[in-house]
Scaffold this active site. Structure first.
Site, PDB file in Angstrom:
ATOM      1  CB  SER A 163      48.013  13.477 -47.387  1.00  0.00           C
ATOM      2  OG  SER A 163      47.452  14.717 -47.737  1.00  0.00           O
ATOM      3  CE1 TYR A 176      48.323  15.703 -41.819  1.00  0.00           C
ATOM      4  CE2 TYR A 176      47.865  16.709 -43.945  1.00  0.00           C
ATOM      5  CZ  TYR A 176      47.606  15.744 -42.997  1.00  0.00           C
ATOM      6  OH  TYR A 176      46.624  14.813 -43.228  1.00  0.00           O
TER       7      TYR A 176
END
Length: 280
Positions: A163, A176
């Site tokens: 990501s 996250y």
């Protein structure tokens, strides 16, 4: 859909976790359209069964399996069924992952916190643990299960999903961001560990996509961008979000042994320039 590259995956068995979601579901459809035999895995059995039925209606090969990527024994049972139905895994895409509200703060900065809002000090340890398990162990365990097929035949490709958070962490989502940074690191570790076996391991780092899960965070009820959405767009040189199908070219390239035979340990940003921009 119009495939981005004319790569033929005929005969290849592609296992995709998280295939019940829009992003990995799109990947599953693309691989099936490119001739692969696709095993679509997700905790949401209804979603992957529907996906499989739609692919079969197009004359493609796809089977849907209920799978929990955090349960090794159950995943081994799914592996046995995939072997029976489709054959040994050639390509593994570790798409399962996600965040959890219990591991998210309400404010970007501690000094802006108001009474009643969830701050860094209120983050739930169980929520943080869940995010790490889902993203990291949810990548490690399927790799332990399905990469055995590749080791035995001395060939294969593993693709992880990192990501933009892995490069520079985003505010509000510390668990996250850290978990995805771990995925990038783990990708390099796997690439080194499996280098002598004929297995390549790479990752993509998608930019900001609009999905059903984050639409309310990015757009107001009248369709205008939220303040957070404006920050994202202002920090993206192309000044737009990434479309899910725009990931497919990078995915196909990294998973193809002819096109990317010497490419391993790479994390490829597909982000409309977000990672390249300093803000100045």
């Amino acid at each position: 859909m119009n495939l981005p590259l004319n790569i033929d995956f005929t005969g290849k068995v592609v296992v995709i976790t998280g295939a019940g979601g829009v992003l990995c579901g799109t990947m599953a459809r693309a691989f099936a359209q490119a001739g692969a035999k696709v095993a679509a895995l997700d905790l949401n059995e209804e979603a992957v069964k529907k996906l499989a039925d739609e692919c079969k209606a197009e004359g493609q090969i796809c089977e849907g399996y209920k799978a929990n990527v955090l349960e090794p024994e159950a995943l081994e049972a799914v592996h046995a069924q995939v072997l029976k139905d489709l054959g040994p895994c050639d390509i593994l895409i570790n798409g399962a992952g996600g965040n959890n509200p219990r591991a998210t703060t309400d404010n970007e900065y501690q000094h802006e916190a108001k009474e009643g809002q969830k701050t860094f000090f209120d983050l739930d340890a169980g929520g943080v643990d869940f995010v790490f398990k889902l993203n990291f162990q949810g990548t490690l365990i399927p790799t332990q299960v399905f990469a055995k097929d590749m080791v035995e035949r001395k060939s294969g490709s593993i693709l992880n999903i990192s990501s933009m958070n892995a490069y520079i962490p985003l505010t509000k989502i510390p668990a996250y961001s850290a978990a995805k940074a771990g995925i990038s690191n783990f990708t390099q570790w796997l690439a080194t560990h499996f280098a002598g076996t004929g297995i390549r391991c790479n990752a993509i780092a998608p930019g900001f996509l609009v999905s059903n899960q984050n639409r309310a965070l990015l757009f107001n009820a009248d369709g205008t961008p939220t303040a957070r959405s404006e920050k994202i767009l202002n920090g993206t040189p192309m000044h737009r979000f990434v479309d899910g199908e725009e990931l497919l070219g990078g995915v196909f390239f990294l998973c193809d042994d002819k096109a990317a035979g010497a490419v391993t340990g790479v994390v490829l940003p597909i982000d409309a320039g977000f990672a390249a921009y300093s803000g100045v």
